[in-house]
Design a protein around this motif. Sequence first.
Motif, mmCIF file in Angstrom:
data_model
loop_
_atom_site.group_PDB
_atom_site.id
_atom_site.type_symbol
_atom_site.label_atom_id
_atom_site.label_comp_id
_atom_site.label_asym_id
_atom_site.label_seq_id
_atom_site.Cartn_x
_atom_site.Cartn_y
_atom_site.Cartn_z
ATOM 1 N N THR A 386 0.833 -1.196 0.000
ATOM 2 C CA THR A 386 0.000 0.000 0.000
ATOM 3 C C THR A 386 0.871 1.249 0.000
ATOM 4 N N ALA A 387 1.884 1.233 0.851
ATOM 5 C CA ALA A 387 2.775 2.383 0.942
ATOM 6 C C ALA A 387 3.462 2.614 -0.394
ATOM 7 N N TYR A 388 3.951 1.522 -0.968
ATOM 8 C CA TYR A 388 4.691 1.634 -2.215
ATOM 9 C C TYR A 388 3.816 2.205 -3.313
ATOM 10 N N MET A 389 2.621 1.675 -3.391
ATOM 11 C CA MET A 389 1.757 2.119 -4.481
ATOM 12 C C MET A 389 1.286 3.548 -4.273
ATOM 13 N N LEU A 390 0.994 3.877 -3.035
ATOM 14 C CA LEU A 390 0.518 5.230 -2.771
ATOM 15 C C LEU A 390 1.580 6.249 -3.163
ATOM 16 N N VAL A 391 2.786 6.015 -2.703
ATOM 17 C CA VAL A 391 3.843 7.006 -2.930
ATOM 18 C C VAL A 391 4.245 7.051 -4.406
ATOM 19 N N ALA A 392 4.398 5.892 -4.994
ATOM 20 C CA ALA A 392 4.790 5.875 -6.403
ATOM 21 C C ALA A 392 3.737 6.569 -7.253
#
Lengths: 562, 198
Positions: A386-392
């Motif tokens: 989730t973190a990865y996708m949100l930030v990217a």
Amino acid sequence: MTAERERMGSVVGGSLTKSIEVRLEPGKSAGLGEYLVSPLPEGGDLLGMVTDVLLKSAEAGATSWPPGADDGPLAALLREVLLDTGVYTAVEVNPYLEVEADGATARARRLPRHFARVTRADQEILNRAFAVDEERGAVRVGTPLGMDDVTVFVDIEKLFERSAGVFGKSGTGKSVATMQILDAMVANSRAARVNGERTVALIFDMHNDYGWDMKFQGEGARARKSLKQRHGSDVAVYSLDPDVLNTDARLVVGTQDITPEDLDVLQSIGAFTGPAIEAAHECHSRFGRTWIDDISADDPSPAVIRKTFREGDEPDDPNWTKVAQRLGFHSGSFENLRRGLRRFTRRGFVQSGTGQFSGALNHIVQTLKGGKSVVVQFGKFGSDLTAYMLVANMLSRRIWEQYSEAVEKAQGRAQDEPNRLVIVIEEAHKFIDRSMAGQSIFGQIARELRKYNVTLFVIDQRPSQIDAEVLSQIGTKFCFQLDSEADIEALVGGMQGRSGLRSVIASLESRQQALVFGHALPMPVVVRPPDLTANFEAGASLRDRLGAPPANVAAKLKPIFG
Amino acid sequence: MTPGTGGDAPRVVEAGLRSFVCAYERYVEDPFRLGQLVAVREGPWSILGCVVDTESGPEDPGRPLQAPGGSLTAAEVFAENPHIRPLLRTRVTVVACGYIEGEGAFALLPPAPPPLLARVESATPAETMHATSDGAFLALLVASALCDDAVLAAVLRGAATAHGAAAGEFTVRAGKELARLLKAEPARLSSILRGVTA
Ligand SMILES: Nc1ncnc2c1ncn2[C@@H]1O[C@H](COP(=O)(O)OP(=O)(O)OP(=O)(O)O)[C@@H](O)[C@H]1O
Ligand SMILES: [Mg+2]
């Protein structure tokens, strides 16, 4: 003059659109992925790749009544006598390239005649086939199967003028190959005369491979130098995790920086339901920038009440259920949204308020425009999809907006256009999966990349999950061993000679071996990427290999020596 | 002593391009062997051939040989009756499998049959190796109705002996040639090779 090439057999049949059948001479063998050469009737040679090996029988008799499997003298003699007479070995060869005597190459449009002699490709013809302009930067992608003396180079500009992808299952060498490619790209950019000619990368580094060092299983050290250590001044590292060492800056996301559009992409991994996202849009337009802080509070604030109910309509004991009811949300969906957002705000890289995100964003954009590549490291958050996708997604969308604006403003004046940007994402299928490619920023980038000078570099284990249209926009593919038929099919589907390529991919070794094909290469090639040793050198371009001065030095020399 | 050599060499009595018959002037117990390579060296070229059949009997078919009684062995009967032997004949049938002209050896039919009454001799090991080295000679033999599997096996065995240390290699090479010639007859191929390895 060229040395004699090893004679392998002769053409006995085939088709230009599928494959040529070559009967091997006694004692010869050729494996999948190897190159063979045959002369064309009007001059020049045809270069093709072995895509299948066949055991054939000339007549049914030999195999209907085969010699015994015992060690007796008769069986042994019969077996020997029938080999290459009654039965023989043939290979299927996908025709790819016509190579003229003067070195010109073209896609195969002709076939050799029946019984034309077939030889094993040698260094000389492969060098001609894969020749890259020595004046331009090139990445060393590796040595073709069974040809340790040959090195295949790929033109860096060509590689990044369209999107590219590295595919393969876990542990096959995707990260190592990606680092080597980016390493060459950064080295090449440094040699560019002006900033505008530099290609830069924005790398969303999920597993902490492309910053200071990368994990490596091998003799000695457990890590290898990565981009920051190799190119300190040409790479900036941002980290979401405060505990990561050797970074240039920390990246914090403020709750006020997140818009509902940023959450769209999280539907695919089940972080939010569709109705929850709809509710988010409504909350954002009603409550404004503070919407996340507002609705993650335990109880609705007076401000929220004011913005929700008409004056005089306020309930006596306001709670979220009543708010949801008033706004027409299904209470379960609204709860899903609130729960999801609260999970977010508990993460260390999300802070209430503005979190200097736009400052960092501007800084990143300036860094990229200044010709430096940016690595966004996730540290301990790397396992948090989730973190990865949100930030990217957040960064890419905003940077894409700025880029497209800049390009439109430049109105075709090359010097005003931002430099070419390559966005590197892992687990790409989560972003551009079949169901949501339409909404994802990455789907959009993949489709419109040529307009705005932004391309994708995706790293993925499951290419079959990527939206087919997006996948078809990926120009150059580095394909390591894959698990499933579906994944292989997704990559080669629609290509000429795909059944052969499919079997070549299926035969790849479990690490450090890849089939590379597509836009930047004249024909597919099975390579072993260069070993990543402790002192691996960029060795980026052919120029470097030949020991010529790098372009920037050469450029300085030119005016002096006229 | 090598069979059929010396003054008693048989002579061609029936000449054909594909096969010829030679006869000894009398009955001999040790004629050319089955499968042996023989040569006719009279005429513009030497014709090489392969022994495919041998028969012995009375010279005049109208006067059949009478079997004597008693317990004497054949040798003793001949010794006691020296007049019998000249009335008998031994005849050998040969299938042509090549010819040598000057320096060249050809696995082809000779341009003309051997001269009648020409002497037929054993081929030398050198000639045998020369004529059989590439296995092409087998084509003529396989095509001949006179050559059955037993003959072919005997030919290969005999020729292999001439190749000495390279016998194994020769057998495989010739076997491959046979496999090509007999591609539709796997059973024949294995029956011949069985005869070779026996
Ligand atoms: N070019 C190379 N030179 C030397 N070793 C290599 C090379 N490529 C792969 N390896 C070995 O394979 C290991 C795994 O490679 P890598 O981390 O690149 O795999 P990956 O495909 O990125 O896996 P994952 O999907 O799990 O991230 C490396 O640690 C190294 O030991
Ligand atoms: Mg990896």
